[in-house]
Design a protein around this motif. Structure first.
Motif, PDB file in Angstrom:
ATOM      1  N   ARG A 192      -1.571  22.022 -13.474  1.00  0.00           N
ATOM      2  CA  ARG A 192      -2.202  21.581 -14.820  1.00  0.00           C
ATOM      3  C   ARG A 192      -2.965  22.646 -16.281  1.00  0.00           C
ATOM      4  O   ARG A 192      -2.896  22.754 -17.076  1.00  0.00           O
ATOM      5  N   GLU A 193      -3.388  23.784 -15.020  1.00  0.00           N
ATOM      6  CA  GLU A 193      -3.973  24.689 -15.155  1.00  0.00           C
ATOM      7  C   GLU A 193      -3.449  25.872 -16.372  1.00  0.00           C
ATOM      8  O   GLU A 193      -4.117  26.453 -16.822  1.00  0.00           O
ATOM      9  N   SER A 194      -1.912  25.781 -16.460  1.00  0.00           N
ATOM     10  CA  SER A 194      -1.530  26.359 -16.891  1.00  0.00           C
ATOM     11  C   SER A 194      -1.492  25.701 -18.515  1.00  0.00           C
ATOM     12  O   SER A 194      -0.594  26.942 -19.559  1.00  0.00           O
ATOM     13  N   THR A 197     -10.065  16.159 -10.039  1.00  0.00           N
ATOM     14  CA  THR A 197     -11.373  16.881 -11.176  1.00  0.00           C
ATOM     15  C   THR A 197     -12.843  16.268 -10.595  1.00  0.00           C
ATOM     16  O   THR A 197     -13.242  15.139 -10.309  1.00  0.00           O
ATOM     17  N   GLU A 251      -7.662  19.603 -25.464  1.00  0.00           N
ATOM     18  CA  GLU A 251      -7.828  20.188 -24.261  1.00  0.00           C
ATOM     19  C   GLU A 251      -9.501  19.903 -22.892  1.00  0.00           C
ATOM     20  O   GLU A 251      -9.891  20.710 -22.056  1.00  0.00           O
ATOM     21  N   SER A 252      -9.832  18.819 -23.431  1.00  0.00           N
ATOM     22  CA  SER A 252     -10.946  18.592 -22.770  1.00  0.00           C
ATOM     23  C   SER A 252     -10.443  16.806 -22.381  1.00  0.00           C
ATOM     24  O   SER A 252      -9.928  15.719 -23.091  1.00  0.00           O
ATOM     25  N   ARG A 276     -10.617  22.833 -20.788  1.00  0.00           N
ATOM     26  CA  ARG A 276     -11.860  22.875 -20.501  1.00  0.00           C
ATOM     27  C   ARG A 276     -12.047  21.513 -19.482  1.00  0.00           C
ATOM     28  O   ARG A 276     -12.580  20.722 -21.089  1.00  0.00           O
ATOM     29  N   PRO A 277     -12.144  21.552 -18.919  1.00  0.00           N
ATOM     30  CA  PRO A 277     -12.161  19.646 -18.718  1.00  0.00           C
ATOM     31  C   PRO A 277     -13.529  18.820 -19.115  1.00  0.00           C
ATOM     32  O   PRO A 277     -13.221  17.413 -19.797  1.00  0.00           O
ATOM     33  N   GLY A 316      -4.267  24.951 -19.952  1.00  0.00           N
ATOM     34  CA  GLY A 316      -5.218  25.817 -20.635  1.00  0.00           C
ATOM     35  C   GLY A 316      -6.723  24.314 -20.454  1.00  0.00           C
ATOM     36  O   GLY A 316      -6.263  23.460 -19.831  1.00  0.00           O
ATOM     37  N   ARG A 321      -3.160  19.069 -21.598  1.00  0.00           N
ATOM     38  CA  ARG A 321      -3.303  19.102 -20.558  1.00  0.00           C
ATOM     39  C   ARG A 321      -4.082  17.730 -20.516  1.00  0.00           C
ATOM     40  O   ARG A 321      -3.897  16.713 -19.253  1.00  0.00           O
ATOM     41  N   ASP A 339      -4.189  15.763 -11.414  1.00  0.00           N
ATOM     42  CA  ASP A 339      -5.319  16.554 -12.254  1.00  0.00           C
ATOM     43  C   ASP A 339      -7.260  16.441 -12.265  1.00  0.00           C
ATOM     44  O   ASP A 339      -7.847  16.160 -12.000  1.00  0.00           O
TER      45      ASP A 339
END
Length: 327
Positions: free
Chosen positions: A309-311, A265, A218-219, A315-316, A313, A213, A261
């Motif tokens: 983009r949530e697909s 945010t 992941e972040s 954690r922003p 996974g 992502r 995405d």
């Protein structure tokens, strides 16, 4: 030639950027004479400028609004300086100056380089402390921790730095600065080379982001902030104004979804002003756009559409939380 963040282009040559910034740092231990201190410093950052936009985003993500005040020049500048034409009377309400140049000249009456943003000014003296934009945001993350909000994300994780620094360096040389190398190229050969380098890098980024992502996993990290400020300006100015026209961002599925995405945010999209961005580039760069006419398009409504983009996974904000909504 333009003084935007030290941009220099001489006809007939390859674009080069003056990167000799004032490298004084504001640190927790004050080793350069400027200790971290809430209320002492003012960040001057124009929304139009991608380099300044980084500092606005990081300041917001980390919750440094109460510790570091923010002054915003208007979207245009003349050959000498950015001006505070958005403020009442054209004067910054904290520093009491009309031009950022005044803070630079207070620092050095014979200051020889470009009058750039972002810049941090010591409110107690009215003098510039630093305009080293790349270090400013890293120091926000690492030196200003005492003033981070509860739940602030770690934008420069120590365990990722060995991998992250080369990624950010390539983003700078090939993308952030790469669009300028295209736009200000003085020869066909220089433009062709810059264009090729830009698209090699954008294809590399698309491939990197196809299965994760964010750039470092992941972040969100500083690397994402640095890429975002170029992507968010791509269709509005770089595609046409700087001749970066192999594809629009909206025609690059992975990067377009990734950019949306981030835009959606908290901390990102609300720092973007497309009208100021277009006004800046098309009005200030008279060497590229002699008429100063600002185009009406493109249609920028798609930034708030679903990105999917949530697909992937992730954690922003990692173990942290989103910043509170703006008042």
């Amino acid at each position: 030639m333009s003084n935007e963040n030290g941009v220099y282009s001489v006809p007939g040559t390859e674009f080069t950027r003056d990167t000799n910034y004032i490298q004084t740092r504001i640190t927790a231990d004050g080793r350069d004479g400027f200790p971290v201190e809430a209320g002492r410093y003012r960040l001057i950052a124009a929304k139009a400028c991608p380099w300044a936009n980084r500092t606005i985003i990081v300041r917001r993500l980390l919750g440094l609004e109460d510790a570091i005040s923010l002054g915003m020049p208007g979207p245009t500048h003349d050959k000498d300086s950015w001006t505070f034409d958005l403020d009442p009377g054209g004067v910054d309400p904290v520093l009491g100056i009309e031009r950022i140049q005044q803070a630079y000249l207070a620092y050095d009456p014979d200051y020889p380089r470009g009058i750039t943003v972002p810049v941090i000014v010591d409110v107690t003296t009215g003098k510039v402390v630093t305009n080293d934009y790349a270090q400013i945001t890293l120091d926000f993350s690492t030196e200003w921790t005492a003033y981070h909000r509860e739940g602030a994300p770690d934008l420069y994780p120590e365990h990722l730095r060995a991998e992250m620094d080369p990624v950010m360096r390539r983003i700078y040389t090939e993308v952030n600065n790469g669009v300028y190398r295209c736009g200000f190229a003085g020869t066909q050969e220089a433009y062709d080379a810059a264009y090729a380098r830009l698209w090699i890098a954008l294809d590399w980024l698309s491939e990197r982001l196809a299965s994760q992502r964010y750039l470092m996993g992941e972040s969100i990290t500083e690397a994402d902030v640095r890429l975002f400020t170029t992507l968010v300006r791509f269709d509005a100015v770089y595609h046409g104004h700087f001749k970066c026209n192999r594809s629009k961002l909206t025609e690059m599925p992975i990067l377009w979804a990734y950019a949306r995405d981030l835009f959606q945010t908290p901390g990102f999209g609300e720092t973007v002003d497309f009208d100021q961005i277009k006004t800046h580039y098309y009005v200030v760069h008279r060497d590229l756009n002699p008429s100063g006419i600002v185009p009406v398009g493109p249609d920028l409504a798609g930034w708030t559409t679903a990105h999917g983009r949530e697909s992937l996974g992730g954690r922003p904000f990692g173990d942290g939380t989103a910043p509170a909504p703006l008042p």
